[in-house]
Scaffold this motif. Sequence first.
Motif, PDB file in Angstrom:
ATOM      1  N   UNK A   1      27.191  58.876  42.588  1.00  0.00           N
ATOM      2  CA  UNK A   1      26.063  58.418  43.405  1.00  0.00           C
ATOM      3  C   UNK A   1      24.731  58.402  42.651  1.00  0.00           C
ATOM      4  N   UNK A   2      24.348  59.455  41.909  1.00  0.00           N
ATOM      5  CA  UNK A   2      23.042  59.390  41.237  1.00  0.00           C
ATOM      6  C   UNK A   2      22.910  58.205  40.287  1.00  0.00           C
ATOM      7  N   UNK A   3      23.974  57.925  39.511  1.00  0.00           N
ATOM      8  CA  UNK A   3      23.913  56.803  38.575  1.00  0.00           C
ATOM      9  C   UNK A   3      23.913  55.468  39.329  1.00  0.00           C
ATOM     10  N   UNK A   4      24.739  55.374  40.363  1.00  0.00           N
ATOM     11  CA  UNK A   4      24.780  54.141  41.154  1.00  0.00           C
ATOM     12  C   UNK A   4      23.430  53.876  41.813  1.00  0.00           C
TER      13      UNK A   4
ATOM     14  N   UNK B   1      32.449  50.302  38.792  1.00  0.00           N
ATOM     15  CA  UNK B   1      31.512  49.673  39.720  1.00  0.00           C
ATOM     16  C   UNK B   1      30.295  50.576  39.872  1.00  0.00           C
ATOM     17  N   UNK B   2      29.101  49.977  39.880  1.00  0.00           N
ATOM     18  CA  UNK B   2      27.876  50.741  40.067  1.00  0.00           C
ATOM     19  C   UNK B   2      26.932  49.972  40.984  1.00  0.00           C
ATOM     20  N   UNK B   3      25.695  50.420  41.141  1.00  0.00           N
ATOM     21  CA  UNK B   3      24.723  49.710  41.960  1.00  0.00           C
ATOM     22  C   UNK B   3      25.045  49.738  43.440  1.00  0.00           C
ATOM     23  N   UNK B   4      24.601  48.709  44.141  1.00  0.00           N
ATOM     24  CA  UNK B   4      24.767  48.660  45.594  1.00  0.00           C
ATOM     25  C   UNK B   4      26.232  48.676  46.016  1.00  0.00           C
ATOM     26  N   UNK B   5      27.082  47.971  45.289  1.00  0.00           N
ATOM     27  CA  UNK B   5      28.499  47.949  45.651  1.00  0.00           C
ATOM     28  C   UNK B   5      29.093  49.352  45.586  1.00  0.00           C
ATOM     29  N   UNK B   6      28.717  50.119  44.561  1.00  0.00           N
ATOM     30  CA  UNK B   6      29.207  51.490  44.446  1.00  0.00           C
ATOM     31  C   UNK B   6      28.726  52.342  45.619  1.00  0.00           C
ATOM     32  N   UNK B   7      27.461  52.165  46.006  1.00  0.00           N
ATOM     33  CA  UNK B   7      26.934  52.936  47.138  1.00  0.00           C
ATOM     34  C   UNK B   7      27.679  52.576  48.423  1.00  0.00           C
TER      35      UNK B   7
END
Length: 350
Positions: A165-168, A104-110
């Motif tokens: 976090x940096x990639x997300x 999971x990445x992007x906003x959901x990951x954050x």
Amino acid sequence: MNQNTHLSPRPLHHLATGTGRRVLTHTQLRAHGVSAAEAGEQCRPGGPWQQLLPGVVLLHPGPPTSEERLHAVLLYAARERTVSVPVQPGRDEPPASPYGEAMITGLAALTLHGFTSAPPLPNQETFDVLVPRLRRLRSTGCARIVRAAALPVPEQVTGLPVAPVPRALADAVAGLKDAVVVRRLLTEAVRGGHCEPAAVVRELTAAKLLNRPHVVDAVDSLLAEGRALAESRLYRMVREYGLPDPCWNVDLRLPGGPHLGGLDAYWPDQAVAVELDTRAPRPGARPEDDAEWEEHARKREHLERLGITVVHITPRKLRDAAEQQAAVVRTALMASADRDPAAYVVVLPR
């Protein structure tokens, strides 16, 4: 029972009732004796199951929870790569991830990382899932496919593989046009202690996002936030580890001569200085090609020729190894007694 007897899916009560187990792929269902035809029958309108994504089935009729949608997105992204690898007897190996390389990445990951400025999971219609660039997948339903040539090492959050976090952040910012939202996310990344500004800038640069004015403005705020936080940690390090009080945030000049440069902390009696290295390096750039790096190196060499010891500390070292950095400064202060006296310099507030 003969060949014409209708076979209903085997009850799956023997499976764990956890959220993830209520979402299965057709391949996993077949392993439990449920054919694709039988699964399709159960997923008809009004049936006990439903198809969330191609090849991914929810084993109840009600609306899926956010956790179930996350599992579904990961299973959808990994379903073609899901392979059962038998463990050899006598070898204690962890089971293979059911999600393969997907994360999971992007906003959901954050949100999963605990960002309060990211929307709650139920408010997000789609979830970004990061996969290798060569995967032949398309975005559909609640799954938005994000491809990368090189995948980061995922972090486990609530049992799910989640991009760091940096990639997300980079994947989230890529889809955002609201400057206020972008600034809030980047600021929280640093203020909340999730990562250092340099790591964020590296990812944004690699994603070619620094040509967007609203992202550049947010990065400027990010770097300012990072410097303020690093200064606060430096003050705390000096206080908590019993170092003598320095002159804070000063400029040095030769008497009647040129400006020597600004320093974050300076002990005049020992001629020891601390400089926070809060520069954000550009990916692929050599230090000798970096004008800012050249200026820092020139200043340090000049001060050391005058007999002033300069200790460079990065924000990350202040965060992760403050005691070690305090020991480095203390050693420099103690060693001043064995050095030749430094040149006289004028100390001015910066």
